[in-house]
Each structure stands twice: as C-alpha cells, then as structure tokens.
Design a protein around this motif. Structure first.
Motif, PDB file in Angstrom:
ATOM      1  N   TYR A 241       0.831  -1.205   0.000  1.00 34.87           N
ATOM      2  CA  TYR A 241       0.000   0.000   0.000  1.00 34.87           C
ATOM      3  C   TYR A 241       0.869   1.260   0.000  1.00 34.87           C
ATOM      4  N   GLU A 242       2.021   1.182   0.630  1.00 37.29           N
ATOM      5  CA  GLU A 242       2.958   2.310   0.582  1.00 37.29           C
ATOM      6  C   GLU A 242       3.490   2.491  -0.845  1.00 37.29           C
ATOM      7  N   GLU A 243       3.852   1.392  -1.501  1.00 37.68           N
ATOM      8  CA  GLU A 243       4.366   1.458  -2.868  1.00 37.68           C
ATOM      9  C   GLU A 243       3.362   2.099  -3.822  1.00 37.68           C
ATOM     10  N   HIS A 244       2.087   1.898  -3.540  1.00 33.43           N
ATOM     11  CA  HIS A 244       1.034   2.441  -4.397  1.00 33.43           C
ATOM     12  C   HIS A 244       0.547   3.816  -3.938  1.00 33.43           C
ATOM     13  N   GLY A 245       1.236   4.415  -2.989  1.00 35.76           N
ATOM     14  CA  GLY A 245       0.936   5.780  -2.580  1.00 35.76           C
ATOM     15  C   GLY A 245      -0.329   5.945  -1.757  1.00 35.76           C
ATOM     16  N   LEU A 246      -0.747   4.894  -1.078  1.00 38.91           N
ATOM     17  CA  LEU A 246      -1.944   4.990  -0.247  1.00 38.91           C
ATOM     18  C   LEU A 246      -1.614   5.427   1.178  1.00 38.91           C
ATOM     19  N   ILE A 247      -0.409   5.133   1.629  1.00 36.91           N
ATOM     20  CA  ILE A 247       0.063   5.594   2.941  1.00 36.91           C
ATOM     21  C   ILE A 247       1.481   6.113   2.767  1.00 36.91           C
ATOM     22  N   PHE A 248       1.890   6.955   3.704  1.00 35.82           N
ATOM     23  CA  PHE A 248       3.215   7.575   3.627  1.00 35.82           C
ATOM     24  C   PHE A 248       3.887   7.567   4.997  1.00 35.82           C
ATOM     25  N   PRO A 249       4.427   6.417   5.405  1.00 37.39           N
ATOM     26  CA  PRO A 249       5.069   6.367   6.725  1.00 37.39           C
ATOM     27  C   PRO A 249       6.361   7.189   6.743  1.00 37.39           C
ATOM     28  N   ALA A 250       6.695   7.664   7.915  1.00 33.72           N
ATOM     29  CA  ALA A 250       7.958   8.389   8.090  1.00 33.72           C
ATOM     30  C   ALA A 250       9.088   7.369   8.161  1.00 33.72           C
ATOM     31  N   ARG A 251      10.288   7.823   7.897  1.00 37.43           N
ATOM     32  CA  ARG A 251      11.462   6.944   7.967  1.00 37.43           C
ATOM     33  C   ARG A 251      12.409   7.470   9.033  1.00 37.43           C
ATOM     34  N   THR A 252      12.992   6.551   9.788  1.00 40.59           N
ATOM     35  CA  THR A 252      13.983   6.929  10.787  1.00 40.59           C
ATOM     36  C   THR A 252      15.330   7.086  10.093  1.00 40.59           C
ATOM     37  N   GLU A 253      16.347   7.481  10.849  1.00 41.12           N
ATOM     38  CA  GLU A 253      17.688   7.611  10.288  1.00 41.12           C
ATOM     39  C   GLU A 253      18.203   6.270   9.771  1.00 41.12           C
ATOM     40  N   SER A 254      17.762   5.194  10.391  1.00 42.38           N
ATOM     41  CA  SER A 254      18.184   3.858   9.945  1.00 42.38           C
ATOM     42  C   SER A 254      17.226   3.298   8.886  1.00 42.38           C
ATOM     43  N   ASN A 255      16.373   4.147   8.325  1.00 43.05           N
ATOM     44  CA  ASN A 255      15.461   3.834   7.222  1.00 43.05           C
ATOM     45  C   ASN A 255      14.335   2.873   7.609  1.00 43.05           C
ATOM     46  N   ARG A 256      13.993   2.835   8.883  1.00 42.30           N
ATOM     47  CA  ARG A 256      12.856   2.022   9.324  1.00 42.30           C
ATOM     48  C   ARG A 256      11.585   2.852   9.216  1.00 42.30           C
TER      49      ARG A 256
END
Length: 133
Positions: free
Chosen positions: A31-46
């Motif tokens: 769902y993220e890949e399809h632009g339905l959600i946009f989670p934040a990323r930490t410095e370690s890319n989590r």
C-alpha cells in the motif's frame, strides 16, 4: 499539543501496525508502494506509522473486504483527501478573515524575518523576498 499533531506523529513500527490492523508486512509495504500511505522513515530507514496511517490501513482493509479493487480504493481515498483539504482551506480562509490589519502586518513581518534569518528564500512563486538576502 493539538490532537492533529498527536495523530500525525510517527510512533508505531511495522510490527505494531501489523498487530493493530491484522495486515501482513508485505501488504502494508504494498500500500505504501502504491501511494496509499506515507510512513515516516527513521535515520536507519525504518518505517514508523502514525495514527492516521493506521486509520488509513484499516479503511483500506475494510474497502477490500467490500470487494473494492485497488483502483477504486485510490479514487475513494483521493476524494476523501480532497474533501479534507477543502475543509482545511475553508478554515484557513475564515481564520485569515478574523485577523486585523495590525495582526496581519505582524505575521508578515515575522515571516520575512524568519525567511531571512535562516537564509532561505520564500518558495512561493513571484515572492520578492527571495531576491533580498
């Protein structure tokens, strides 16, 4: 801290979101890949998800259970987002109408000072402060 700020803070790692939504990590990433959600990323890319992201995932899950395909889900969610933006713009306009001339001048002055203090121009097209550094 306002409720809006609290709900948009990225707090949950994917494991917690999986438990809350009963979706797999692969589904959530899809769902993220399809632009339905946009989670934040930490410095370690989590990925870290907010309450809004969890609500959106639960809404997607509900629509899928109603046999709505991905294209339909995108349309439904984009219409809801547009409605929410429209309401937000209406609130901004009514808030601007409530400002007195003195308050408006004070706000503009502080914006110009802040733009100069951080040595970055105002990004609004046609705005003159970007030429005066």
């Amino acid at each position: 801290m306002s409720d809006e700020v609290r709900r948009s803070m990225p707090l949950f790692p994917i494991g917690i979101v999986m438990q809350l939504t009963e979706l797999s990590a692969r589904q959530i990433r899809y769902y993220e890949e399809h632009g339905l959600i946009f989670p934040a990323r930490t410095e370690s890319n989590r990925r870290h998800y907010s309450f809004y992201d969890v609500d959106r995932l639960l809404e997607i899950k509900s629509l899928l259970e109603q046999k709505v395909n991905l294209a339909g889900i995108k349309q439904i969610l984009s219409m809801k987002d547009e409605q929410a933006r429209g309401k937000f713009e209406e609130q901004k306009v009514s808030a601007k109408e409530d400002l007195s001339n003195a308050e408006l001048r004070k706000l503009l002055r502080s914006e110009l000072i802040d733009a100069g203090r951080f040595n970055k121009p105002d990004s609004r097209p046609g705005h003159m402060t970007r030429f005066f550094h």
